[in-house]
Scaffold this motif. Structure first.
Motif, PDB file in Angstrom:
ATOM      1  N   ALA A   1      49.705  52.480  38.427  1.00  0.00           N
ATOM      2  CA  ALA A   1      49.314  53.542  39.365  1.00  0.00           C
ATOM      3  C   ALA A   1      48.640  54.687  38.617  1.00  0.00           C
ATOM      4  O   ALA A   1      47.620  55.223  39.066  1.00  0.00           O
ATOM      5  CB  ALA A   1      50.534  54.043  40.117  1.00  0.00           C
ATOM      6  N   HIS A   2      49.220  55.027  37.453  1.00  0.00           N
ATOM      7  CA  HIS A   2      48.660  56.116  36.638  1.00  0.00           C
ATOM      8  C   HIS A   2      47.245  55.764  36.181  1.00  0.00           C
ATOM      9  O   HIS A   2      46.326  56.582  36.266  1.00  0.00           O
ATOM     10  CB  HIS A   2      49.594  56.352  35.445  1.00  0.00           C
ATOM     11  CG  HIS A   2      49.144  57.429  34.523  1.00  0.00           C
ATOM     12  ND1 HIS A   2      49.043  58.747  34.926  1.00  0.00           N
ATOM     13  CD2 HIS A   2      48.737  57.400  33.231  1.00  0.00           C
ATOM     14  CE1 HIS A   2      48.606  59.467  33.916  1.00  0.00           C
ATOM     15  NE2 HIS A   2      48.411  58.676  32.881  1.00  0.00           N
ATOM     16  N   ARG A   3      47.084  54.518  35.707  1.00  0.00           N
ATOM     17  CA  ARG A   3      45.757  54.099  35.233  1.00  0.00           C
ATOM     18  C   ARG A   3      44.734  54.073  36.363  1.00  0.00           C
ATOM     19  O   ARG A   3      43.589  54.438  36.185  1.00  0.00           O
ATOM     20  CB  ARG A   3      45.837  52.709  34.583  1.00  0.00           C
ATOM     21  CG  ARG A   3      46.189  52.826  33.138  1.00  0.00           C
ATOM     22  CD  ARG A   3      46.545  51.533  32.508  1.00  0.00           C
ATOM     23  NE  ARG A   3      47.194  51.796  31.242  1.00  0.00           N
ATOM     24  CZ  ARG A   3      46.713  51.383  30.079  1.00  0.00           C
ATOM     25  NH1 ARG A   3      45.632  50.680  30.032  1.00  0.00           N
ATOM     26  NH2 ARG A   3      47.350  51.653  28.959  1.00  0.00           N
ATOM     27  N   LYS A   4      45.198  53.624  37.539  1.00  0.00           N
ATOM     28  CA  LYS A   4      44.291  53.585  38.693  1.00  0.00           C
ATOM     29  C   LYS A   4      43.824  54.987  39.040  1.00  0.00           C
ATOM     30  O   LYS A   4      42.656  55.212  39.328  1.00  0.00           O
ATOM     31  CB  LYS A   4      45.001  52.949  39.894  1.00  0.00           C
ATOM     32  CG  LYS A   4      44.841  51.462  39.923  1.00  0.00           C
ATOM     33  CD  LYS A   4      45.339  50.894  41.227  1.00  0.00           C
ATOM     34  CE  LYS A   4      45.226  49.377  41.211  1.00  0.00           C
ATOM     35  NZ  LYS A   4      46.041  48.772  42.242  1.00  0.00           N
ATOM     36  N   SER A   5      44.785  55.936  38.993  1.00  0.00           N
ATOM     37  CA  SER A   5      44.404  57.308  39.339  1.00  0.00           C
ATOM     38  C   SER A   5      43.462  57.880  38.268  1.00  0.00           C
ATOM     39  O   SER A   5      42.516  58.600  38.590  1.00  0.00           O
ATOM     40  CB  SER A   5      45.648  58.172  39.558  1.00  0.00           C
ATOM     41  OG  SER A   5      45.756  59.181  38.628  1.00  0.00           O
ATOM     42  N   LEU A   6      43.723  57.519  36.986  1.00  0.00           N
ATOM     43  CA  LEU A   6      42.813  57.972  35.917  1.00  0.00           C
ATOM     44  C   LEU A   6      41.418  57.386  36.112  1.00  0.00           C
ATOM     45  O   LEU A   6      40.413  58.083  35.960  1.00  0.00           O
ATOM     46  CB  LEU A   6      43.342  57.534  34.558  1.00  0.00           C
ATOM     47  CG  LEU A   6      44.404  58.426  33.916  1.00  0.00           C
ATOM     48  CD1 LEU A   6      44.809  57.869  32.569  1.00  0.00           C
ATOM     49  CD2 LEU A   6      43.885  59.844  33.740  1.00  0.00           C
ATOM     50  N   GLU A   7      41.386  56.090  36.461  1.00  0.00           N
ATOM     51  CA  GLU A   7      40.098  55.415  36.702  1.00  0.00           C
ATOM     52  C   GLU A   7      39.334  56.114  37.824  1.00  0.00           C
ATOM     53  O   GLU A   7      38.134  56.357  37.720  1.00  0.00           O
ATOM     54  CB  GLU A   7      40.355  53.972  37.127  1.00  0.00           C
ATOM     55  CG  GLU A   7      39.990  52.964  36.078  1.00  0.00           C
ATOM     56  CD  GLU A   7      40.376  51.575  36.525  1.00  0.00           C
ATOM     57  OE1 GLU A   7      40.002  51.176  37.639  1.00  0.00           O
ATOM     58  OE2 GLU A   7      41.086  50.890  35.769  1.00  0.00           O
ATOM     59  N   ALA A   8      40.076  56.429  38.905  1.00  0.00           N
ATOM     60  CA  ALA A   8      39.447  57.099  40.056  1.00  0.00           C
ATOM     61  C   ALA A   8      38.913  58.463  39.633  1.00  0.00           C
ATOM     62  O   ALA A   8      37.805  58.851  40.020  1.00  0.00           O
ATOM     63  CB  ALA A   8      40.452  57.252  41.183  1.00  0.00           C
TER      64      ALA A   8
END
Ligand SMILES: Nc1nc2c(ncn2[C@@H]2O[C@H](COP(=O)(O)OP(=O)(O)OP(=O)(O)O)[C@@H](O)[C@H]2O)c(=O)[nH]1
Length: 265
Positions: A87-94
């Motif tokens: 979830a953290h990586r997805k938010s960073l990617e976004a």
């Protein structure tokens, strides 16, 4: 022995139940069957052995179950941790995508993202054989806006113009901030006549923008240069160059104007 198998999770209970039954059985055998002491001893040894084997087997089973449970618990924790990490990586990617694709001040497409999207639109317009127009929009005398009211007001003006563009153009049009006080718009399926009308409407809306307190003396205006894709060889870069050149014709002709590239007419 059967107790150890029937009550597998309660070692102490199984042990006491089995011992109780073994002693009871032995006592009953001695008291009521009158068996000889040697037989009693053999029976006792047999019962002790079965109890020890049952106890050891159940103990081992319990240890294995505890280990298994600990592993399961650890696996669940790791899964939870992994899900959080995803979830953290997805938010960073976004966030990264947002930084790369959006202009921080206006929220419009960044220059590089505009180029990508506009290129795709241009290719599609060519395939579908529909006209494709491009606007270069520049705020007039923006340096003097900054110098008179400060950069914060200048930034506010840019944000408002971006809003006007987003509100008055179609959702299919792609708007980008090209740099500084310059905006660019790709308009698929738009003829020169329509492009002229849309640009005039945009210019008018900018002029009508309600301004911040203290900025009343400002006559906010934009100059718009329009170019139309007119040949197979006309790439996005050359289209932008033509729109930019046309924009500067408009600037030379007095600003606050819509200027159409001559080869687009
Ligand atoms: N507030 C603000 N100012 C910016 C930004 N980017 C560029 N500028 C300023 O925009 C001004 C552009 O000035 P010029 O290129 O001389 O253009 P102009 O004053 O609008 O003159 P014309 O285009 O000829 O009408 C410069 O002073 C830049 O510093 C920004 O993000 N915010």
């Amino acid at each position: 022995m059967a107790f150890y198998l029937l009550i597998p999770n309660l070692l102490t209970v199984a042990m006491f139940a089995s011992l109780y039954l073994s002693i009871g059985f032995l006592a009953a055998a001695v008291l009521f069957a009158g068996i000889a002491p040697v037989v009693t001893l053999r029976l006792a040894l047999l019962l002790i052995m079965t109890n020890v084997v049952g106890f050891c087997a159940l103990l081992r089973l319990e240890i294995l179950q505890r280990k298994q449970f600990a592993l399961l618990h650890e696996e669940r924790n790791q899964n939870r941790h992994l899900l959080k990490e995803i979830a953290h990586r997805k938010s960073l990617e976004a966030q990264l995508r947002m930084v790369a694709e959006r202009d921080a001040l206006t929220g419009l497409n960044s220059r590089s993202h505009f180029m990508k999207r506009a290129e795709a639109l241009l290719q599609r317009s060519r395939l579908e054989k529909v006209p494709f127009s491009l606007f270069m929009i520049d705020v007039d005398h923006f340096k003097s806006i900054n110098d008179t009211w400060g950069h914060t007001h200048g930034d506010w003006v840019l944000t408002k113009i971006a809003e006007v563009c987003a509100q008055s153009l179609r959702p299919t049009d792609v708007i980008g901030r090209f740099g500084g006080e310059e905006f660019v718009v790709a308009l698929p399926d738009t003829s020169p006549k329509d492009a002229q009308t849309i640009a005039e409407r945009l210019k008018k809306k900018v002029a009508e923008l309600p301004l911040q307190e203290g900025m009343n003396e400002l006559c906010l205006s934009v100059t718009i240069g329009i170019a139309l894709a007119n040949s197979e060889e006309d790439g996005l870069e050359s289209l932008i160059t033509r729109a930019d050149q046309t924009l500067y014709v408009g600037k030379r002709n007095g600003r606050n104007r819509v200027e159409m590239s001559r080869d687009s007419c």
